[in-house]
Design a protein around this motif. Sequence first.
Motif, PDB file in Angstrom:
ATOM      1  N   LEU A 552       0.823  -1.202   0.000  1.00  0.00           N
ATOM      2  CA  LEU A 552       0.000   0.000   0.000  1.00  0.00           C
ATOM      3  C   LEU A 552       0.864   1.262   0.000  1.00  0.00           C
ATOM      4  O   LEU A 552       1.902   1.323   0.655  1.00  0.00           O
ATOM      5  CB  LEU A 552      -0.912   0.024   1.231  1.00  0.00           C
ATOM      6  N   LEU A 553       0.390   2.277  -0.731  1.00  0.00           N
ATOM      7  CA  LEU A 553       1.005   3.603  -0.710  1.00  0.00           C
ATOM      8  C   LEU A 553       0.020   4.604  -0.125  1.00  0.00           C
ATOM      9  O   LEU A 553      -1.201   4.408  -0.185  1.00  0.00           O
ATOM     10  CB  LEU A 553       1.406   4.047  -2.114  1.00  0.00           C
ATOM     11  N   SER A 554       0.533   5.690   0.408  1.00  0.00           N
ATOM     12  CA  SER A 554      -0.329   6.760   0.884  1.00  0.00           C
ATOM     13  C   SER A 554      -0.924   7.504  -0.304  1.00  0.00           C
ATOM     14  O   SER A 554      -0.400   7.440  -1.429  1.00  0.00           O
ATOM     15  CB  SER A 554       0.462   7.737   1.743  1.00  0.00           C
ATOM     16  N   GLU A 555      -2.010   8.227  -0.063  1.00  0.00           N
ATOM     17  CA  GLU A 555      -2.589   9.041  -1.127  1.00  0.00           C
ATOM     18  C   GLU A 555      -1.594  10.095  -1.599  1.00  0.00           C
ATOM     19  O   GLU A 555      -1.524  10.397  -2.798  1.00  0.00           O
ATOM     20  CB  GLU A 555      -3.882   9.695  -0.625  1.00  0.00           C
ATOM     21  N   VAL A 556      -0.828  10.659  -0.670  1.00  0.00           N
ATOM     22  CA  VAL A 556       0.200  11.623  -1.048  1.00  0.00           C
ATOM     23  C   VAL A 556       1.193  10.982  -2.019  1.00  0.00           C
ATOM     24  O   VAL A 556       1.560  11.572  -3.050  1.00  0.00           O
ATOM     25  CB  VAL A 556       0.922  12.154   0.205  1.00  0.00           C
TER      26      VAL A 556
END
Length: 785
Positions: A552-556
């Motif tokens: 998973l990656l952050s929205e940023v």
Amino acid sequence: MRLIHPSARFRPYTSASGGWGSAHSVLNILWREQAVFKGAKALLRQNKPHGFACVSCAWAKPGDPHALEFCENGAKATAWELTSLRTGPDFFQRHSLTELRSWSDHDLEQQGRLTHPLRYDPQSDRYVTTTWEQAFGEIGDCLRSLSPDEVVFYASGRASLEASFMYQLFARAYGTNNLPDSSNMCHESTSVGLQQSIGVPVGTVTLADFEHTDCIFFFGQNVGSNSPRMLHPLQEARKRKVPIITFNPIRERGLERFVNPQSPAEMLGPKSTLISTQYHQVKIGGDTAAVLGIAKALFHMEQHASNSGGETVLDHEFIAQHTEGFSEFQAEVERHDWAELERISGLGRAAMEAAATVYARSEKVMVVYGMGMTQHRQGVENVQMLVNLLLLRGNMGKAGAGICPVRGHSNVQGQRTVGITEDPAKVPKEKIERLFGFKIPEQKGLTTVDACEGILNGSVKGFIGLGGNFLRAVPDTNRMEPAWSALAVSVQVATKLNRTHLVPGTHTWLLPCLGRIEIDRQNNVEQSYTTEDSTGCIRAWRGTAEPASGQLLSEVSIISGLAQATLGGETRIPWQQWRQNYAAIRLAISEVYPDIFHDMEARMWEPGGFHRPLGASQRKWTTPSGKAQFVSPSNLDEDDDVDEVDPDRRSVLQLMTLRSNDQFNTTVYGYNDRFRGVKGTRSVVFMNRSDIVRLGYVPGEWVRLRTAVEPQVVREVGPFQIVAYDIPQGCAASYYPESNPLIPLWHHAKQSKVPAAKSIPVVLIRAQPSASEADNAIPDEDQAI
């Protein structure tokens, strides 16, 4: 799609809101999501200093929080995000998108958290795994192949201020102002109406005002299901004998009685707190007439006081010094007789006079309202009528008084504050261009309704969704889904699988992001975020749980990756620096919006956060006249479409969509609506028993609902089972989003383009249920009300 479960029943709910029913519901979802320990631990940090902000509603968080600063629906949202269930690559190997389109909304999200970046493979009709680098590169190539105004950048309202600020810069640097968001579907009527009337697009009430008010008016807002934490300040106000006067078509349990689940004495005792001291079941679309009736009663009381030498009712000094348009508004009020106001509002004269009498005795009055006011054809004027009511007695710009719109998703107001808007005139154009080295496009972008029209006519060819379930949330669903398949590019950033992800365009990606509760580490440093609540308060938070997947990656990070792959080095926006250090994003926000965000890094950690400046709360009116505006309504009937097809309104019902106690927005946690007494189904239409009889039906009968306007386009849902319910004659209600196909795309607020989901003219058609629906139907004997 399966909308009904075994043992469906309807039995009126007799308990108060909160209490053991709420506690049991929280424990049940923690168990079901296999998150009992993890979820319970997280709830202790929810809405707390240095904890995480609630995933669901935008209601304000106190600076001095309760021991358990969460509500039933907030706990459900936390359990839903922290679930131990996973929707990984193996799930998509087993299920094609064609198969998954037959699943219900609940069953799709129930599979758990998305774990890997995915690309749609049309040959197998399945999502297949990809790498982040490959996804960003391919999406960037696709976006560069399209004209910028052919692409829509949609935001759902869940993203932080940091991510929202980056997202709107990405869209504008790419070359478009196509930045519709969920505000376009709910409170844009507020943004337009309040800006015109008092010079700010948001409410003026803060949590502290609840401690000083001596009267509260409620219009079209179901606090028990949509923002239950508000019940705490309401309960405290009632303990001070503050009257609460409610106008709502349905008697919602949260606005009737409340038992505080955090009070052992209340949980173990028989008592509950009476919330509404007056409860007026206004007809759907009758709010403007009701408020006009209150104003008419106030004018009569003022005249009587003048004749008898009594104390004045209106605040003449405030009206003269701070307002414009009073004489025209008074003339409009006096133009309408009581018979007309009673017919349109559905209330008797005595009810409106009773509300006016309490209002006239109160010195500090606030008006709280929700989408029951904004989602009408005259939704903007509805909001302005509430402002008119407050202006009559100077209830603006003093402690304990003001206007309080209750927003939905947790940062839907904040993302607008940092630039998520289709109107470039609402952003500091010169500062952005000077700081980041690109020209903001001058033409207005697309609203949500405009974007839907563009998808239908083919002018929109690309869509990026930052959260949300767009295809289920918008009107005219059955027309929108086939058109969606013609998109050249569809990119969805999400935490769980939903209906929109199952309708692929030519090139489609599903990008999983961190949830709000999860720890976001960049270069091994835990990052913090900020959001703005319904009261204009901005505060910091950070995740507390380990991510659901290492992929998973952050929205940023996702926005940064997409922007770099699409734009390259065409701007001076430091995408990589921002991706590694979110404090650098906040510094940029404070440079672009210094009046709101100066010293942001320090102020965001203050107890309770910091409030954005609101001129109206200091009686400074940034309107063209420099004064607050009385706005006279153009039409007392908020939704007059039905007059064209049924002037006598005999065969047509005005339908409002609503959420159950077991959902938040398009997320359906289960099939029970505890407060309305419905168990095991969402396939129901609530009707007045007199309407059921006069139209030739019986409770429990199955019908389809058909939109009564624009007959050349068949808009129909069902079969739904009729439930006899306490709702005004001529009115009906059914669940959102299942009834969204009934809303024509053009059936929206005239100034704000908010879909008029709270008043849809419909007719009933007899229907035959499927075998499973018939087996699980609600027994008629349970429908005694």
